[in-house]
Write an enzyme that holds these catalytic residues in place. Structure first.
Site, PDB file in Angstrom:
ATOM      1  N   GLN A 132       1.787  21.589 -24.438  1.00 46.85           N
ATOM      2  CA  GLN A 132       0.516  21.932 -23.783  1.00 46.85           C
ATOM      3  C   GLN A 132       0.191  23.403 -23.999  1.00 46.85           C
ATOM      4  O   GLN A 132       1.065  24.191 -24.384  1.00 46.85           O
ATOM      5  CB  GLN A 132       0.613  21.623 -22.278  1.00 46.85           C
ATOM      6  CG  GLN A 132       1.794  22.291 -21.583  1.00 46.85           C
ATOM      7  CD  GLN A 132       2.309  21.510 -20.392  1.00 46.85           C
ATOM      8  OE1 GLN A 132       1.602  20.702 -19.813  1.00 46.85           O
ATOM      9  NE2 GLN A 132       3.551  21.745 -20.001  1.00 46.85           N
ATOM     10  N   HIS A 146       3.538  23.115  -2.248  1.00 47.58           N
ATOM     11  CA  HIS A 146       4.991  22.968  -2.424  1.00 47.58           C
ATOM     12  C   HIS A 146       5.683  22.574  -1.117  1.00 47.58           C
ATOM     13  O   HIS A 146       6.601  21.750  -1.124  1.00 47.58           O
ATOM     14  CB  HIS A 146       5.585  24.260  -3.006  1.00 47.58           C
ATOM     15  CG  HIS A 146       5.185  24.455  -4.438  1.00 47.58           C
ATOM     16  ND1 HIS A 146       4.783  25.668  -4.960  1.00 47.58           N
ATOM     17  CD2 HIS A 146       5.109  23.569  -5.461  1.00 47.58           C
ATOM     18  CE1 HIS A 146       4.485  25.515  -6.238  1.00 47.58           C
ATOM     19  NE2 HIS A 146       4.669  24.258  -6.568  1.00 47.58           N
ATOM     20  N   ASP A 191       7.409  24.848 -12.373  1.00 48.88           N
ATOM     21  CA  ASP A 191       7.225  26.186 -11.788  1.00 48.88           C
ATOM     22  C   ASP A 191       8.311  26.506 -10.749  1.00 48.88           C
ATOM     23  O   ASP A 191       8.457  27.647 -10.332  1.00 48.88           O
ATOM     24  CB  ASP A 191       5.827  26.292 -11.154  1.00 48.88           C
ATOM     25  CG  ASP A 191       5.573  25.160 -10.170  1.00 48.88           C
ATOM     26  OD1 ASP A 191       6.134  25.196  -9.064  1.00 48.88           O
ATOM     27  OD2 ASP A 191       4.828  24.220 -10.511  1.00 48.88           O
ATOM     28  N   GLY A 239      10.545  12.860 -17.941  1.00 48.51           N
ATOM     29  CA  GLY A 239      10.914  12.320 -16.640  1.00 48.51           C
ATOM     30  C   GLY A 239      10.947  10.804 -16.608  1.00 48.51           C
ATOM     31  O   GLY A 239      11.694  10.209 -15.830  1.00 48.51           O
ATOM     32  N   ASP A 254       6.295  15.750  -9.132  1.00 48.46           N
ATOM     33  CA  ASP A 254       5.448  16.957  -9.068  1.00 48.46           C
ATOM     34  C   ASP A 254       4.840  17.151 -10.455  1.00 48.46           C
ATOM     35  O   ASP A 254       5.239  18.016 -11.217  1.00 48.46           O
ATOM     36  CB  ASP A 254       6.328  18.145  -8.667  1.00 48.46           C
ATOM     37  CG  ASP A 254       5.528  19.414  -8.457  1.00 48.46           C
ATOM     38  OD1 ASP A 254       4.299  19.396  -8.626  1.00 48.46           O
ATOM     39  OD2 ASP A 254       6.151  20.438  -8.147  1.00 48.46           O
ATOM     40  N   ASP A 282      -1.859  16.055 -14.055  1.00 43.88           N
ATOM     41  CA  ASP A 282      -2.751  14.907 -13.838  1.00 43.88           C
ATOM     42  C   ASP A 282      -2.428  13.750 -14.788  1.00 43.88           C
ATOM     43  O   ASP A 282      -1.734  13.947 -15.782  1.00 43.88           O
ATOM     44  CB  ASP A 282      -4.204  15.344 -14.024  1.00 43.88           C
ATOM     45  CG  ASP A 282      -4.581  16.387 -13.005  1.00 43.88           C
ATOM     46  OD1 ASP A 282      -4.398  16.120 -11.816  1.00 43.88           O
ATOM     47  OD2 ASP A 282      -5.030  17.468 -13.424  1.00 43.88           O
ATOM     48  N   PRO A 299       1.397  13.794 -21.396  1.00 45.97           N
ATOM     49  CA  PRO A 299       2.773  13.370 -21.082  1.00 45.97           C
ATOM     50  C   PRO A 299       2.937  12.864 -19.651  1.00 45.97           C
ATOM     51  O   PRO A 299       3.893  12.165 -19.338  1.00 45.97           O
ATOM     52  CB  PRO A 299       3.610  14.641 -21.303  1.00 45.97           C
ATOM     53  CG  PRO A 299       2.656  15.781 -21.324  1.00 45.97           C
ATOM     54  CD  PRO A 299       1.316  15.232 -21.740  1.00 45.97           C
TER      55      PRO A 299
HETATM   56  N1  SAM Z   1       1.560  21.628  -8.673  1.00 47.58           N
HETATM   57  C1  SAM Z   1       1.015  21.176  -9.852  1.00 47.58           C
HETATM   58  C2  SAM Z   1      -0.248  20.435  -9.790  1.00 47.58           C
HETATM   59  O1  SAM Z   1      -0.390  19.448  -9.036  1.00 47.58           O
HETATM   60  O2  SAM Z   1      -1.114  20.838 -10.537  1.00 47.58           O
HETATM   61  C3  SAM Z   1       2.001  20.531 -10.748  1.00 47.58           C
HETATM   62  C4  SAM Z   1       2.637  21.653 -11.428  1.00 47.58           C
HETATM   63  S1  SAM Z   1       4.043  21.354 -12.357  1.00 47.58           S
HETATM   64  C5  SAM Z   1       3.895  22.790 -13.323  1.00 47.58           C
HETATM   65  C6  SAM Z   1       3.660  19.968 -13.377  1.00 47.58           C
HETATM   66  C7  SAM Z   1       4.649  19.837 -14.523  1.00 47.58           C
HETATM   67  O3  SAM Z   1       4.785  18.462 -14.902  1.00 47.58           O
HETATM   68  C8  SAM Z   1       4.245  20.571 -15.798  1.00 47.58           C
HETATM   69  O4  SAM Z   1       5.057  21.701 -15.977  1.00 47.58           O
HETATM   70  C9  SAM Z   1       4.425  19.532 -16.913  1.00 47.58           C
HETATM   71  O5  SAM Z   1       5.032  20.070 -18.077  1.00 47.58           O
HETATM   72  C10 SAM Z   1       5.320  18.493 -16.214  1.00 47.58           C
HETATM   73  N2  SAM Z   1       5.274  17.165 -16.801  1.00 47.58           N
HETATM   74  C11 SAM Z   1       4.189  16.474 -17.250  1.00 47.58           C
HETATM   75  N3  SAM Z   1       4.567  15.283 -17.728  1.00 47.58           N
HETATM   76  C12 SAM Z   1       5.918  15.195 -17.584  1.00 47.58           C
HETATM   77  C13 SAM Z   1       6.893  14.199 -17.889  1.00 47.58           C
HETATM   78  N4  SAM Z   1       6.544  13.017 -18.466  1.00 47.58           N
HETATM   79  N5  SAM Z   1       8.189  14.448 -17.592  1.00 47.58           N
HETATM   80  C14 SAM Z   1       8.565  15.622 -17.008  1.00 47.58           C
HETATM   81  N6  SAM Z   1       7.692  16.597 -16.710  1.00 47.58           N
HETATM   82  C15 SAM Z   1       6.388  16.396 -16.983  1.00 47.58           C
END
Ligand code: SAM
Length: 288
Positions: free
Chosen positions: A43, A74, A98, A150, A168, A171, A175
Site C-alpha cells: 500500500q 484503540h 500501528d 492474517g 484491527d 477497510d 488485502p
Molecule cells: N485503526 C485503523 C482503521 O480503522 O483505520 C486500522 C489501522 S491498522 C494500521 C490496519 C492494518 O491492517 C494496516 O496496517 C494493514 O496493513 C493491515 N492489514 C490489512 N489487511 C491485512 C491482512 N489481510 N492481514 C494482516 N494485516 C492486514
C-alpha cells in the site's frame, strides 16, 4: 479511512483532505509538514505533521489515525471485550500495525500472550519512528510480532486456542477484503476457545449500518456466534466522525458487572470507563 470512497491527494500544500465520494462529504486536516511517503509492497504510506492533531498516518489515501484522537478507537477495540471475558489469556490482533490496540491489550494483567499479525512490516516500522507513544509497549515480553497475512494465520491456528481475537483492519478492499468474509469469520470461530470473543472494527454507524454492519452481523450469526454487540464511539477523523466495533461472543458474555469492572480497571485510560462500557452498547432507533 474508507476505501469505498476514494480520497484525493492534499488539495493544497496545507491540507490533507479525504473525500468520501458516495457520501458527498470529506474530512480535512491542516498540515504543517510532510514527514514520510513511500509505496510499500502492499500500500501507499504517508505520514504528515498536522497543525492540531499531531502526526497523521494515511494508508492508500485513507486516514488511519492521528496522535490526537486514536486513543478512542484503540481503547474501544480492546477494553470492552477484555473486560467481558472472565480470564483473557491468549490474544491475537490481526492488522493493527500501528501497535495502538496492542498497547491497550497489554494493560490487562490477565493477558499472557498477544500475537500481532500485520501484513505490512513497513507500517509497524514507520509507526515505531513517527508514533513512538503507540509503540511504547512493543518490548513487553508478552508481545509477539508476526508479519504476514492474517487470513492465512487464523486458518493455521489450532482450534480452541484463543480467548480473544481482534481484527484491527483497514477497510474491506485490497488485502483486508477477506477479513470481512464469512469464511474468515468461521476460521475465527474455530480458533476461539469456548467463551472466546471476536472483535471487529465495523466502520461507521451513520454510513454503514444497513450495509457493512448488517452484513457482518448476519455472517457472524451464520458462523455460530451466540451474540454480537456493536459498540459506538466518536472518531473525529473517520467518515461521519462516528465509528463502531462489533464484539461477537462464542457463548453468552460473562464479564464483569459495572462495580467489578471499576475495581478491575487498575490502569489509566482517556476514554474508556465502566459507564462508557455500557453506554456504548446503546443502539439508535435507525440501527435496531
Ligand atoms: N485503526 C485503523 C482503521 O480503522 O483505520 C486500522 C489501522 S491498522 C494500521 C490496519 C492494518 O491492517 C494496516 O496496517 C494493514 O496493513 C493491515 N492489514 C490489512 N489487511 C491485512 C491482512 N489481510 N492481514 C494482516 N494485516 C492486514
Amino acid at each position: 479511512m474508507n476505501k469505498n470512497h476514494p480520497s484525493t491527494e492534499p488539495q493544497s500544500n496545507d491540507w490533507y483532505t479525504e473525500r468520501f465520494i458516495s457520501e458527498g462529504s470529506s474530512i480535512g486536516l491542516q498540515l504543517t509538514q510532510t514527514l514520510h511517503k513511500e509505496q510499500s509492497a502492499f500500500q501507499s504510506i504517508e505520514i504528515y505533521e498536522t497543525s492540531h492533531f499531531g502526526n497523521l498516518l494515511v494508508l492508500d489515501g485513507c486516514i488511519m489515525l492521528t496522535e490526537k484522537d486514536n486513543f478512542i478507537y484503540h481503547e474501544m477495540m480492546a477494553h470492552p471485550a477484555l473486560f467481558s471475558h472472565p480470564s483473557p489469556s491468549q490474544v491475537a490482533i490481526i492488522g493493527g500495525g500501528d501497535c495502538g490496540t496492542l498497547k491497550e491489550v497489554l494493560k490487562h494483567k490477565d493477558v499472557e500472550k498477544v500475537v500481532q499479525v500485520e501484513i505490512d512490516q513497513r507500517v509497524t516500522e514507520l509507526c515505531q519512528r513517527f508514533f513512538p507513544q503507540l509503540c511504547e509497549s512493543n518490548n513487553d515480553p508478552r508481545a509477539e510480532f508476526y508479519f504476514g497475512d492474517g487470513i492465512q494465520w487464523v486458518e493455521g491456528t489450532p482450534n480452541n486456542s484463543l480467548d480473544l481475537l481482534i481484527i484491527d483492519s483497514t477497510d474491506p478492499v485490497g488485502p483486508a477484503e477477506g477479513l470481512f468474509s464469512q469464511g474468515f469469520y468461521q476460521a475465527c470461530f474455530e480458533a476461539l476457545k469456548p467463551g472466546g470473543v471476536l472483535v471487529l472494527q465495523s466502520e461507521s454507524p451513520f454510513y454503514h449500518s444497513h450495509t457493512i454492519i448488517k452484513d457482518m452481523k448476519l455472517k457472524l450469526k451464520a458462523c455460530g456466534f451466540e451474540n454480537s454487540i456493536t459498540r459506538l464511539f466518536p472518531q473525529p477523523v473517520y467518515p461521519s466522525g462516528w465509528w463502531s466495533c462489533t464484539a461477537s461472543y462464542k457463548s453468552a458474555p460473562q464479564g464483569s458487572n459495572e462495580h467489578a469492572m471499576k475495581r478491575a480497571k487498575t490502569f489509566a485510560t482517556d476514554y474508556y470507563n465502566a459507564e462508557i462500557h455500557f453506554a456504548s452498547q446503546a443502539q439508535p432507533e435507525f440501527m435496531r
